[in-house]
Design a protein around this motif. Structure first.
Motif, PDB file in Angstrom:
ATOM      1  N   TYR A  92      27.978  20.077  18.204  1.00 46.69           N
ATOM      2  CA  TYR A  92      27.737  20.485  16.821  1.00 46.69           C
ATOM      3  C   TYR A  92      26.899  19.473  16.042  1.00 46.69           C
ATOM      4  CZ  TYR A  92      31.604  23.702  17.776  1.00 46.69           C
ATOM      5  OH  TYR A  92      32.407  24.673  18.311  1.00 46.69           O
TER       6      TYR A  92
ATOM      7  N   LEU B 108      28.284  26.052  11.231  1.00 44.12           N
ATOM      8  CA  LEU B 108      29.716  25.822  11.391  1.00 44.12           C
ATOM      9  C   LEU B 108      30.508  26.893  10.649  1.00 44.12           C
ATOM     10  CD1 LEU B 108      29.798  21.953  10.802  1.00 44.12           C
ATOM     11  CD2 LEU B 108      29.614  23.175  12.969  1.00 44.12           C
TER      12      LEU B 108
ATOM     13  N   THR C 290      36.805  26.600  13.154  1.00 40.99           N
ATOM     14  CA  THR C 290      37.096  25.182  13.440  1.00 40.99           C
ATOM     15  C   THR C 290      37.024  24.407  12.127  1.00 40.99           C
ATOM     16  OG1 THR C 290      36.019  25.450  15.595  1.00 40.99           O
ATOM     17  CG2 THR C 290      36.518  23.208  14.878  1.00 40.99           C
TER      18      THR C 290
ATOM     19  N   LEU D 262      36.390  18.700  13.101  1.00 36.52           N
ATOM     20  CA  LEU D 262      35.664  18.350  14.316  1.00 36.52           C
ATOM     21  C   LEU D 262      35.715  16.841  14.498  1.00 36.52           C
ATOM     22  CD1 LEU D 262      32.544  20.683  13.897  1.00 36.52           C
ATOM     23  CD2 LEU D 262      34.380  20.952  15.559  1.00 36.52           C
TER      24      LEU D 262
ATOM     25  N   GLY E  32      33.064  17.764  20.181  1.00 38.75           N
ATOM     26  CA  GLY E  32      32.279  17.896  18.953  1.00 38.75           C
ATOM     27  C   GLY E  32      30.827  17.504  19.093  1.00 38.75           C
TER      28      GLY E  32
END
Length: 782
Positions: free
Chosen positions: A417, A433, A438, A441, A414
């Motif tokens: 991100y 995102l 997903t 995270l 993660g």
């Protein structure tokens, strides 16, 4: 030995000087026989011989004597049997028996022999052969033995006096029935005053009270067994019995000292051991097992203690984190108690002990501490880069209160991100995102002190990606929709549903409709069930698979999100023949072709090959039929032949195979005098109207007999027929029936307005009839 010698001497005198007359004595002739006590011819008894004879001469055993022996040497004595001639020899003249070898009673106790007296002159027996026994007389030549020694035994410590420990048994090979040679008594040679032994039974018992294993555990007791009842001159043997005192719980646990000290740093981990303590117990096994406990509340709230079964130590562990800044020392009162108590030795208690342990907390430089053990944050999908997700906080627990720096652990997935501000701990997004890709995270945030960067703390952060309505719903259809040919208006063909990749917050409510920019579908309509499903409904009666097999139905589905999104999907509806219960019966050919995965070109090639093969077969059959055999095979085979024609009609629809007008109305048949075996050319080129549309014929009266005679004359005079007899049968079904004919050939050509849809409910037997009337009715409607 004097007693034995006197006994043998007495036996010898008895044999030698007490002869008996022969059993064969008879009274003289003329005298009355007087009955006397019968006497044996052999004078002897059971002979005895001492074992282990070691003299230089042969040992005398005894003497044999017969009444027939007058002492003149005319009698010869013979000895046979066990040991005769080797161990025992006999004087043939005197009958004296001697033993030439030393005998051992323990190897053989007696010998069986046979003796006979023979006349030396005639070699005839004077007496019948007799049997006697020579017994080997025992002497005390074997000492008692303990065959299984030495022995091992045990007895609990602190046992009472007289407690049985073990029993020994000695064996003596001498004769137990003669004298005291095998009579054994037991005594103790070594092991007093702790143990004693019973002289007759050999049972060993404790002789001293309160023998303590902790003082002495092992004892070697020597037991003697002596024959001749223990008298002087008896033989003896001994054995050793190793006796071990087993443990009982007669010793309480004891701490070597009453006060202990322990240093524990405040950085010690919870649940990990920080020290140990041990109490001593002189007992063994379960009798020495100790259970430790902290008996004061102050120590029990922060520390715990458990027993190590192998080392019997008390392992002290930490239950709560230590903080030097809050509390610098703890006092623990620890108690050790035996777990297996013996009530017989309760007077030796109490079987427990206590000790005091003082724990000093050490100050260490600790890593930062986060405000929470874990963090859960959320952010909307499609949020702009740099959107703030949340923040973490940590502090220095030490008095120095050093500044904290934050960074993300790059070992996880993660970290790409998100980013984190090193000073404030604020976490922000680094890219857009997608919740559908997903939804969750995970990142790990690390905090370190500025003054000591080597001290690190980790905390997990879970980020939930929240949904926005960015995906339109789609029709969820599994394969094609099947439409039965017998469907009725208003009948539900199939129920459809929709799927949406978005969360239920935006995609829970679906609405279905037909495209508004398209004309009204004459075949199907769509009904929204308002439960996230819709039903496809037929708008007309009956569908024909032969006229149109596939239909396309566009459907619009919209969600209830903000903003609302929609999509249009096209459903393929396939017409199939169904049974009464609605189960599909046909559509197998198309399913087979589609499952086979053949292309159009390959399918055309296969069909072309099949057509060519069929054409070849039809041509071959036509050539075979065209080749006719001669009617008469040879000149000699001149005879009548019967030719059979098998002409199968085509049912009521076949109007050319056989004309039945002659059977119905002889007068009307005069107009159609065609050959039955030759098809007229005009008839083949003229279209005949359907039987259902032909006007009914009026049956006129006619003379059937005259008609039949005329037909017979025509058949006899016809030169085109084969030169053999032909049988033609004519029948007339008559006229004047009150009910009329049930044949459809003479029915009227007008159509009824009656609705034949009820035939669909009559079952599969009337399915074909329902389809015929349905097609006619559909054509008239069109």
């Amino acid at each position: 030995r004097k007693t034995q010698i006197l006994f043998y001497l007495f036996m010898y005198l008895l044999v030698c000087f007490l002869p008996f007359p022969s059993d064969g004595h008879r009274p003289p002739e003329g005298e009355t026989e007087v009955h006397h006590r019968p006497k044996r011819g052999w004078i002897w008894n059971q002979f005895f011989v001492l074992e282990e004879h070691i003299g230089p001469d042969a040992q005398y055993v005894g003497k044999l004597h017969s009444n027939s022996d007058k002492g003149d040497g005319s009698v010869r004595y013979i000895l046979t049997g066990e040991g005769a001639g080797t161990i025992f020899i006999i004087d043939e003249v005197t009958g004296d028996i001697h033993a030439t070898k030393s005998l051992d009673r323990e190897r053989k106790t007696h010998y069986v022999l046979h003796a006979q007296a023979i006349d030396r002159n005639t070699e005839k027996p004077l007496e019948p052969e007799s049997e006697f026994i020579i017994k080997v007389q025992d002497i005390n030549d074997n000492a008692p033995k303990f065959p299984d020694g030495p022995f091992v035994a045990s007895v609990p410590e602190m046992s009472e006096v007289g407690t049985s420990v073990f029993q020994v048994t000695a064996t003596d090979a001498d004769d137990p029935t003669y004298g005291n040679s095998a009579r054994v008594v037991y005594s103790i040679l070594h092991g007093q005053p702790y143990f004693s032994v019973d002289p007759k039974t050999g049972i060993i018992r404790t002789a001293l009270a309160n023998m303590d294993r902790e003082a002495r555990e092992h004892y070697a007791v020597v037991i003697q067994a002596k024959d001749m009842a223990g008298q002087v001159g008896g033989l003896s043997g001994s054995t050793t019995v190793n006796i071990t005192l087993t443990d009982v719980n007669d010793n309480p646990p004891r701490f070597p000292q009453k006060n202990y000290q322990l240093y524990v740093p405040e950085s010690a981990q919870v649940g990990k051991p920080v020290g140990k303590i041990r109490a001593n117990d002189e007992d063994l096994g379960v009798n020495a097992e100790i259970k430790y406990s902290i008996i004061n509340a102050e120590g029990a709230s922060v520390f715990s203690i458990a027993t190590d079964r192998d080392t019997r130590e008390g392992i002290i562990s930490l239950k709560k984190p230590l903080n030097f800044e809050k509390k610098k020392a703890y006092t623990l009162h620890i108690e050790g108690v035996n777990t297996h108590l013996d009530p017989r030795f309760a007077y030796l208690g109490p079987f427990k002990d206590t000790a005091t342990l003082k724990i000093t907390v050490g100050d260490v430089d600790e890593p930062p501490i986060f405000s929470m053990d874990y963090y859960i944050m959320d952010v909307y999908e499609n949020a702009p880069i740099g959107t703030e997700v949340g923040a973490v906080t940590a502090r220095d627990p030490d008095s120095t209160n050093s500044a904290i720096r934050y960074f993300i652990d790059h070992s996880g997935d993660g970290d790409k991100y998100f980013s984190i501000d090193a000073h404030s701990g604020v976490i922000a997004t680094t890219q857009s995102l997608d919740r559908e890709e997903t939804p969750w995270l995970n990142v790990t945030v690390i905090a370190s002190e500025v003054d000591n960067p080597s001290l690190l703390s980790h905390v997990p952060v879970t980020v939930q990606v929240l949904d926005v309505n960015d995906n339109p719903p789609e029709i969820s259809a599994d394969g094609e929709v099947i439409v039965c040919e017998s469907s009725r208006p208003g009948q539900v063909i199939q129920t459809i549903s929709a799927v949406d990749k978005d969360d239920f917050a935006n995609g829970l409510r679906f609405s279905f409709s037909m495209p508004s920019n398209m004309p009204v579908n004459p075949n199907f309509t769509l009904k929204d069930n308002e439960d996230n499903t819709a039903s496809i409904v037929a708008r007309r009666r009956r569908f024909s698979r032969t006229s149109q097999e596939l239909y396309q139905l566009p459907v619009v589905v919209a969600d209830g999100g903000e903003p609302a999104l929609s999509s249009t999907g096209t459903l393929t509806l396939r017409v199939c023949s169904c049974g009464r219960s609605g189960m599909m019966r046909t559509c197998q050919s198309s399913a087979f072709l589609s499952s086979a995965g053949l292309s159009t070109g390959a399918l055309i090639a296969i069909l072309l090959c099949v057509a060519i093969l069929l054409a070849i077969v039809v041509l071959f059959i036509a050539l075979r039929k065209g080749k006719k055999e001669p009617l008469i095979i040879s000149e000699e085979d001149v005879r009548e032949n019967v030719v059979t024609y098998d002409d199968e009609g085509g049912g009521e629809e076949d109007t050319e195979a056989f004309d039945i007008l002659a059977l119905r109305n002889p007068s009307a048949a005069e107009e159609l005098k065609f050959r039955r075996d030759v098809r007229p050319e005009a008839l083949g080129r003229t279209a005949i109207p359907p039987p259902a549309l032909t006007p009914p014929l009026v049956l006129d009266s006619a003379d059937v007999q005259a008609f039949l005679a005329r037909r017979l004359a025509e058949a006899d005079g016809d030169t085109s027929v084969p030169p053999y007899d032909s049988l033609q049968t004519y029948a007339y079904e008559g006229e004047g029936s009150p009910t009329g004919s049930v044949s459809s050939l003479g029915s009227a050509g007008t159509h009824s307005e009656q609705d034949y849809s009820y035939l669909d409910d009559w079952g599969p037997e009337f399915q074909k009839l329902a389809e015929l009337y349905g097609e006619v009715q559909s054509g008239l409607t069109t």
